[in-house]
Design a protein around this motif. Structure first.
Motif, PDB file in Angstrom:
ATOM      1  N   VAL A  14      12.321  -7.934  -2.890  1.00 29.46           N
ATOM      2  CA  VAL A  14      11.464  -7.044  -2.111  1.00 29.46           C
ATOM      3  C   VAL A  14      12.259  -5.852  -1.584  1.00 29.46           C
ATOM      4  O   VAL A  14      11.759  -4.722  -1.589  1.00 29.46           O
ATOM      5  CB  VAL A  14      10.737  -7.821  -0.989  1.00 29.46           C
ATOM      6  N   ALA A  15      13.495  -6.060  -1.160  1.00 32.78           N
ATOM      7  CA  ALA A  15      14.325  -4.931  -0.702  1.00 32.78           C
ATOM      8  C   ALA A  15      14.500  -3.910  -1.823  1.00 32.78           C
ATOM      9  O   ALA A  15      14.387  -2.698  -1.605  1.00 32.78           O
ATOM     10  CB  ALA A  15      15.678  -5.417  -0.206  1.00 32.78           C
ATOM     11  N   ALA A  71      12.972  -0.034  -1.920  1.00 33.18           N
ATOM     12  CA  ALA A  71      13.823   1.148  -2.145  1.00 33.18           C
ATOM     13  C   ALA A  71      13.302   1.959  -3.330  1.00 33.18           C
ATOM     14  O   ALA A  71      13.185   3.192  -3.244  1.00 33.18           O
ATOM     15  CB  ALA A  71      15.267   0.724  -2.372  1.00 33.18           C
ATOM     16  N   ARG A  72      12.983   1.271  -4.406  1.00 33.30           N
ATOM     17  CA  ARG A  72      12.435   1.981  -5.576  1.00 33.30           C
ATOM     18  C   ARG A  72      11.104   2.651  -5.243  1.00 33.30           C
ATOM     19  O   ARG A  72      10.838   3.782  -5.662  1.00 33.30           O
ATOM     20  CB  ARG A  72      12.264   1.010  -6.737  1.00 33.30           C
ATOM     21  N   GLY A  73      10.271   1.943  -4.487  1.00 32.32           N
ATOM     22  CA  GLY A  73       8.974   2.490  -4.106  1.00 32.32           C
ATOM     23  C   GLY A  73       9.104   3.706  -3.203  1.00 32.32           C
ATOM     24  O   GLY A  73       8.363   4.679  -3.347  1.00 32.32           O
ATOM     25  N   ALA A  74      10.051   3.661  -2.273  1.00 39.20           N
ATOM     26  CA  ALA A  74      10.265   4.806  -1.381  1.00 39.20           C
ATOM     27  C   ALA A  74      10.700   6.027  -2.181  1.00 39.20           C
ATOM     28  O   ALA A  74      10.244   7.145  -1.937  1.00 39.20           O
ATOM     29  CB  ALA A  74      11.305   4.467  -0.312  1.00 39.20           C
ATOM     30  N   GLU A 110       0.808  -1.224   0.000  1.00 38.10           N
ATOM     31  CA  GLU A 110       0.000   0.000   0.000  1.00 38.10           C
ATOM     32  C   GLU A 110       0.841   1.275   0.000  1.00 38.10           C
ATOM     33  O   GLU A 110       0.555   2.212  -0.741  1.00 38.10           O
ATOM     34  CB  GLU A 110      -0.931  -0.009   1.212  1.00 38.10           C
ATOM     35  N   ALA A 111       1.882   1.336   0.811  1.00 42.10           N
ATOM     36  CA  ALA A 111       2.654   2.577   0.951  1.00 42.10           C
ATOM     37  C   ALA A 111       3.771   2.716  -0.074  1.00 42.10           C
ATOM     38  O   ALA A 111       4.103   3.829  -0.473  1.00 42.10           O
ATOM     39  CB  ALA A 111       3.251   2.668   2.357  1.00 42.10           C
ATOM     40  N   LEU A 112       4.328   1.588  -0.508  1.00 38.79           N
ATOM     41  CA  LEU A 112       5.490   1.644  -1.397  1.00 38.79           C
ATOM     42  C   LEU A 112       5.223   1.105  -2.797  1.00 38.79           C
ATOM     43  O   LEU A 112       6.073   1.234  -3.676  1.00 38.79           O
ATOM     44  CB  LEU A 112       6.662   0.861  -0.777  1.00 38.79           C
ATOM     45  N   GLY A 113       4.079   0.486  -2.987  1.00 35.85           N
ATOM     46  CA  GLY A 113       3.764  -0.076  -4.297  1.00 35.85           C
ATOM     47  C   GLY A 113       4.462  -1.388  -4.596  1.00 35.85           C
ATOM     48  O   GLY A 113       4.548  -1.791  -5.761  1.00 35.85           O
ATOM     49  N   VAL A 114       4.948  -2.087  -3.566  1.00 35.52           N
ATOM     50  CA  VAL A 114       5.575  -3.387  -3.791  1.00 35.52           C
ATOM     51  C   VAL A 114       4.482  -4.365  -4.220  1.00 35.52           C
ATOM     52  O   VAL A 114       3.456  -4.498  -3.550  1.00 35.52           O
ATOM     53  CB  VAL A 114       6.301  -3.894  -2.522  1.00 35.52           C
TER      54      VAL A 114
END
Length: 174
Positions: free
Chosen positions: A86-87, A91-94, A67-71
């Motif tokens: 996932v890591a 990072a990309r999502g943040a 929800e927050a990072l789009g993973v």
């Protein structure tokens, strides 16, 4: 855990990070799971951190990562939350969900429970992403830290700060 926030060595690392980020006009964001926001808390404990700390995400649950990072939930299902994939996605999502130039993501198994076959207690993946002109770059690595929950989280915070400092200073993270 409060002692971690008052460690002189960590305070010096954060001050060095702040200096390096200010010198290059960069801002950072963090996406933390097993450290539960400790890296963001250390960064923001320094007066004036709003100059270089853009925001922090505490995405402890898999749903929060999505929800927050789009993973992608399918990525988590395929690789597990504690994984290179996932890591990197964190990072990309943040970076994508902030105005920062550099992102650090942390996902791991701090213990005492949570281990699965091939993923022992102490396994932590660190991902980082940065903008290089119009290109988004990312990398990740893992460690298996010995000790109890506090030791694993403390080692992860130190490692994360060191990687951020290397990126902020324009050096290789490895």
């Amino acid at each position: 855990m409060a002692l971690l926030l008052h460690d002189d060595d960590l305070a010096q690392r954060v001050e060095a990070l702040a200096d390096a980020l200010r010198a290059r006009g960069l801002r950072i964001t963090t996406a933390e799971s097993c450290t539960g926001g400790l890296i963001a808390a250390l960064c923001t404990s320094l007066a004036g951190s709003s100059d270089w700390f853009e925001r922090g995400f505490v995405t402890y649950s898999n749903a929060a990562k999505t929800e927050a990072l789009g993973v992608d939930a399918a990525l988590i299902a395929e690789h597990g939350a504690v994984s290179e994939a996932v890591a990197l996605a964190m990072a990309r999502g943040a970076l994508a969900h902030s105005a920062a130039d550099l992102a650090l993501a942390v996902t791991g198994i701090a213990g005492p429970g949570g281990a699965t076959p091939g993923k022992p207690v102490g396994l932590v993946w660190l991902g980082w992403a940065w903008r290089d002109g119009t290109e988004l770059k990312a990398d990740a690595e893992h460690q298996v830290w010995p000790g109890d929950r506090t030791a694993v989280r403390s080692a992860t915070v130190q490692w994360g700060l060191d990687r951020l400092l290397a990126l902020a200073a324009g050096r290789s993270t490895r």
